[in-house]
Scaffold this motif. Sequence first.
Motif, mmCIF file in Angstrom:
data_model
loop_
_atom_site.group_PDB
_atom_site.id
_atom_site.type_symbol
_atom_site.label_atom_id
_atom_site.label_comp_id
_atom_site.label_asym_id
_atom_site.label_seq_id
_atom_site.Cartn_x
_atom_site.Cartn_y
_atom_site.Cartn_z
ATOM 1 N N LYS A 78 5.209 -0.826 -8.520
ATOM 2 C CA LYS A 78 4.487 -1.831 -7.748
ATOM 3 C C LYS A 78 4.215 -1.262 -6.371
ATOM 4 N N LEU A 85 1.715 -2.091 -2.584
ATOM 5 C CA LEU A 85 0.714 -2.807 -1.795
ATOM 6 C C LEU A 85 -0.079 -1.755 -1.041
ATOM 7 N N SER A 98 -2.788 -5.268 -4.369
ATOM 8 C CA SER A 98 -1.493 -5.047 -5.006
ATOM 9 C C SER A 98 -1.724 -4.408 -6.369
ATOM 10 N N ILE A 122 5.213 -9.345 -5.050
ATOM 11 C CA ILE A 122 4.923 -8.118 -5.793
ATOM 12 C C ILE A 122 6.067 -7.789 -6.728
#
Length: 277
Positions: A188, A190, A214, A253
């Motif tokens: 994950k 951003l 994201s 997230i």
Amino acid sequence: MKPLSSFLRFAISAAAIGAALISAPAFAGPLFTVNEGSVPGTAANLVVADRISFEYHARVEQTIVGGLGGGNDPFTQTGFLTKAAFGSPTGGSVPSQLNALNGYGIYGLFSITGQSDTLAGGIHATFQTLTMTLYIDPNQDTSLSVSNVAGSPVNVGGAAGDDFAIVTYTLDVGEAHIFAGLAQGDFKALLNATLTPQGQLFFVNPNPFFPLESLSGNTNSFIGGSLTDSFVAMADGGGLELFQAAVPEPGTIALLGIGLFGLGMTARRQQRGQRQA
């Protein structure tokens, strides 16, 4: 500790995960509009979607300093992703010319650096840098591959001369895991997103466009890793890209990553049951 190279191979393909993710309304993001007519050779068409599914392939080069641990073992990751489909907030894919006959393709070339540590017999990687450029392939005639040769770039072949960049990305924050006992994990991140002039013709709403994205998903296979020695491993997987107008609430997230991993595990159990039937 068991080396990662002995993990069981996760058999579900990135394409199958991408199809499953694009149909899941729980992973909705804000709406955006794409002007497909801005791509040479395509018909005029506006696509309204809230997500884009993708597949990725990469090489991970991990340097272990005195045994993996302590959070100071550097790694690099080099690879590419290909966009699979636009998704609807109600579930399912949105009809488009992406990957269609006489349509276009979208791919990204990325590079990641960071540091790794052990986590319950697996690996936890913290990203320190991530750069990526997203390209449109108007005639779907570009070929992409990544080799297991350390330090080599992504091989961009075919007829790539007419491809053009639409978005550049830099890292805000990101991490990844390779879980113990299985050749799989999650990731994950951003990202800060900046549209090129041609990207502004492609992503037309909102205007100005979202400044953040994201990126989250599953690693389906991780071949060649180790918990004790430096290694070069090959990884592939898939996931979702959701645009963001602002930094998400804490944990958003992370929760998305957990949800994607759970979906992958469900698909794996279903496939195991089919083999036993």
